[in-house]
Design a protein around this motif. Structure first.
Motif, PDB file in Angstrom:
ATOM      1  N   ASN A  59       0.997   3.834  -8.927  1.00 39.10           N
ATOM      2  CA  ASN A  59       0.233   4.934  -9.506  1.00 39.10           C
ATOM      3  C   ASN A  59      -1.232   4.560  -9.696  1.00 39.10           C
ATOM      4  O   ASN A  59      -2.134   5.348  -9.420  1.00 39.10           O
ATOM      5  N   GLU A  60      -1.433   3.344 -10.155  1.00 39.10           N
ATOM      6  CA  GLU A  60      -2.808   2.908 -10.383  1.00 39.10           C
ATOM      7  C   GLU A  60      -3.563   2.830  -9.056  1.00 39.10           C
ATOM      8  O   GLU A  60      -4.752   3.139  -8.987  1.00 39.10           O
ATOM      9  N   LEU A  61      -2.853   2.422  -8.006  1.00 44.98           N
ATOM     10  CA  LEU A  61      -3.483   2.355  -6.697  1.00 44.98           C
ATOM     11  C   LEU A  61      -3.967   3.737  -6.263  1.00 44.98           C
ATOM     12  O   LEU A  61      -5.105   3.912  -5.824  1.00 44.98           O
ATOM     13  N   GLN A  62      -3.092   4.711  -6.399  1.00 46.24           N
ATOM     14  CA  GLN A  62      -3.462   6.066  -5.984  1.00 46.24           C
ATOM     15  C   GLN A  62      -4.622   6.594  -6.817  1.00 46.24           C
ATOM     16  O   GLN A  62      -5.543   7.228  -6.298  1.00 46.24           O
ATOM     17  N   ASP A  63      -4.569   6.315  -8.102  1.00 46.49           N
ATOM     18  CA  ASP A  63      -5.648   6.721  -8.983  1.00 46.49           C
ATOM     19  C   ASP A  63      -6.975   6.091  -8.532  1.00 46.49           C
ATOM     20  O   ASP A  63      -8.002   6.757  -8.439  1.00 46.49           O
ATOM     21  N   SER A  64      -6.921   4.797  -8.213  1.00 46.39           N
ATOM     22  CA  SER A  64      -8.134   4.089  -7.791  1.00 46.39           C
ATOM     23  C   SER A  64      -8.680   4.646  -6.488  1.00 46.39           C
ATOM     24  O   SER A  64      -9.895   4.798  -6.315  1.00 46.39           O
ATOM     25  N   LEU A  65      -7.780   4.946  -5.574  1.00 44.41           N
ATOM     26  CA  LEU A  65      -8.220   5.485  -4.290  1.00 44.41           C
ATOM     27  C   LEU A  65      -8.890   6.845  -4.484  1.00 44.41           C
ATOM     28  O   LEU A  65      -9.869   7.161  -3.800  1.00 44.41           O
ATOM     29  N   ARG A  66      -8.365   7.610  -5.418  1.00 41.88           N
ATOM     30  CA  ARG A  66      -8.993   8.915  -5.682  1.00 41.88           C
ATOM     31  C   ARG A  66     -10.382   8.718  -6.258  1.00 41.88           C
ATOM     32  O   ARG A  66     -11.316   9.437  -5.925  1.00 41.88           O
ATOM     33  N   LEU A  67     -10.527   7.729  -7.132  1.00 39.91           N
ATOM     34  CA  LEU A  67     -11.850   7.436  -7.691  1.00 39.91           C
ATOM     35  C   LEU A  67     -12.843   7.084  -6.589  1.00 39.91           C
ATOM     36  O   LEU A  67     -14.038   7.325  -6.706  1.00 39.91           O
ATOM     37  N   LEU A  68     -12.318   6.507  -5.513  1.00 40.47           N
ATOM     38  CA  LEU A  68     -13.182   6.112  -4.391  1.00 40.47           C
ATOM     39  C   LEU A  68     -13.290   7.234  -3.355  1.00 40.47           C
ATOM     40  O   LEU A  68     -13.867   7.030  -2.292  1.00 40.47           O
ATOM     41  N   HIS A  69     -12.717   8.377  -3.685  1.00 45.41           N
ATOM     42  CA  HIS A  69     -12.744   9.528  -2.783  1.00 45.41           C
ATOM     43  C   HIS A  69     -12.130   9.213  -1.427  1.00 45.41           C
ATOM     44  O   HIS A  69     -12.621   9.669  -0.388  1.00 45.41           O
ATOM     45  N   ARG A  70     -11.077   8.418  -1.472  1.00 45.74           N
ATOM     46  CA  ARG A  70     -10.379   8.115  -0.222  1.00 45.74           C
ATOM     47  C   ARG A  70      -9.194   9.046  -0.096  1.00 45.74           C
ATOM     48  O   ARG A  70      -8.378   9.129  -1.003  1.00 45.74           O
TER      49      ARG A  70
END
Length: 431
Positions: free
Chosen positions: A241-252
């Motif tokens: 979940n944290e990975l997906q959250d981080s990727l969203r923060l990076l607009h990936r």
RNA sequence: GUGUCCAUAGUUCAGUUGGUUAGAACGCCAGGUUGUGGCCCUGGAGGUCGUGGGUUCAAGUCCCACUGGACACCCCA
């Protein structure tokens, strides 16, 4: 031609990178290094070969790589050595051996290197191929996984590559994966008879693989199979979940693909692939993930790590397919053409003077006619041609021809480098 | 490791039901008046038809093996 001519050829699955294409390699290598630099990853270089047991241990005895693809040989002191089939095991060996983790808690390195695997060659697959990649060792945060993924994606963006897709998955950990494997085996066991022979073989050894099968019937049969994603332990689920959250923060943008399986044993938690539809059947441009158990498996202190590897040949294939132009800027600014012997003697020394002054320069070394020299200058895309024979040299002068406009004028030799330097600067601006 | 297709000048290819000295294009080299590229014209060099066997009066053309290549499976970058 006399005598028996034994023709040497490059080894199956290997190829030369010829003078006309090497600039393409230099261009992407430079782009890769530049991105790595911006993300603060430092280059690591390891030997091309290692003790065979390093790979057997690190990659996994049961993997295809170790089982049937390694270039292994015995050296003169009876040691079994292997040409590196991938970099992660070597990098982790170097990390442990040199105590890199003692100098700083998070070690970020990248590499760019040939690899060797004895497979049947096909589109995007060679026996000697080139990979670049990065490893971040020493942290468990999914934000590091996200950085690694962003880093991998950044290279493609820097090169202007389009239509690539990021897929992510979690393959669990030694805590939750064994449970899941049993559940999957049970599910697949019920349809065992209908599975392809390949998959039947895989059921015991590597049941996760079956989810990744290209066989139509297998795909049908596994459509509703249980996925690792739905059986992650608390820790792995939180990490994902944290990975997906981080990727969203990076607009990936990414797609979650529960069927991604990495071929190497050491992966835990995050697994990802970057896919291009412009490649053949081997469509992965890059792949990677987290491997928290590898360092201790190799005898180091328990140290979590994430990384990825990407293929340079495949990258170049995609660029070619997408017609991304790469200029070849290796060409002489000046070609010195000599119509007679005195000119030739002068040209030899003059060329050196220009080269020392930082001006790329070429002369005729084959005693060709002036016409042939002009043709050569044109073929080499020289911007200027300097013509000097006995008559000009007597006047301490030379003819300077602009190959683009065809204009020609007389130059005085005394301050030749200075004048050419100016021309070089001017033409650089207008290009 | 398995399967399918392929192998003729430097390169990309043509080569008719097996039949004389194997062709083209591009590239390369040289000329088209005196010391000047690109475009054009003319000429030239360059191939023991992947290698080795076999069938035949005769093989680039048919058969077999080997080697290499392309693509796919397996797997992966």
């Amino acid at each position: 031609m006399h005598g028996a001519v034994l023709k040497f050829k490059s080894i199956k699955g290997t190829r030369d990178i010829l003078p006309d294409e090497s600039h393409r390699w230099q261009y992407v290598e430079q782009a890769i290094r530049s991105v790595m630099h911006r993300f603060n990853y430092k280059e690591i270089r390891t030997p091309v070969f290692e003790e065979t047991s390093l790979f057997a241990r690190g990659i996994g005895e049961l993997t295809d790589i170790v089982g049937k693809e390694m270039y292994t040989f015995i050296d003169r002191s009876e040691t079994s050595l292997t040409l590196k089939p991938e970099m992660t095991a070597s990098v982790m060996r170097a990390y442990i051996q040199n105590n890199l983790g003692e100098q700083q808690p998070l070690v970020k390195v990248y590499y760019l290197s040939p690899m060797f695997r004895q497979e049947r060659p096909q589109a995007g697959r060679l026996r000697q191929f080139h990979q670049y990649g990065a490893e971040a060792t020493g942290g468990t945060s999914a934000r590091i996984d996200a950085e690694i993924i962003a880093l991998a994606m950044e290279v493609y963006e820097a090169l202007g590559i389009k239509n690539i897709e990021l897929r992510i998955n979690s393959v669990g950990c030694p805590e939750c994966r064994p449970h899941y494997k049993e559940i999957l085996k049970e599910y697949l066991g019920k349809v065992y008879d209908k599975l392809s022979p390949e998959s039947q073989r895989r059921l015991e050894q590597n049941p996760l693989r079956i989810l990744d099968s290209k066989d139509e019937k297998d795909r049908e049969l596994t459509r509703d199979a249980p996925l690792m994603l739905d059986h992650l332990c608390k820790e792995c689920a939180a990490h994902f979940n944290e990975l997906q959250d981080s990727l969203r923060l990076l607009h990936r943008t990414f797609t979650v693909d529960g069927r991604i399986v990495r071929g190497l044993d050491y992966y835990t938690k995050t697994a990802f692939e970057i896919i291009s539809s412009d490649l053949g059947s081997q469509d992965a441009l890059a792949g990677g993930g987290r491997y928290d158990k590898l360092v201790e498996e190799l005898g180091g202190k328990p140290t979590p790590s994430v990384g990825f590897a990407a293929g340079i040949e495949r990258l170049l294939m995609v660029m070619e397919h997408q017609q991304i132009a790469i200029d070849n800027d290796i060409h002489p600014d000046v070609f010195i053409a000599a119509p007679d012997d005195e000119g030739r003697r002068w040209a030899l020394a003059a060329a050196m003077t220009l080269r020392h002054a930082g001006i790329p320069c070429e002369i005729d070394l084959l005693d060709r006619s002036l016409k042939a020299q002009m043709r050569e200058a044109d073929r080499q895309h020289a911007r200027f041609v300097l013509v000097a024979g006995a008559s000009e040299l007597q006047q301490n002068a030379a003819q300077l021809k602009d190959m683009r406009t065809g204009e020609q004028r007389t130059l005085t030799l005394s301050n030749l480098p200075v004048e050419l330097k100016e021309l070089q600067r001017d033409s650089g601006k207008t290009q």
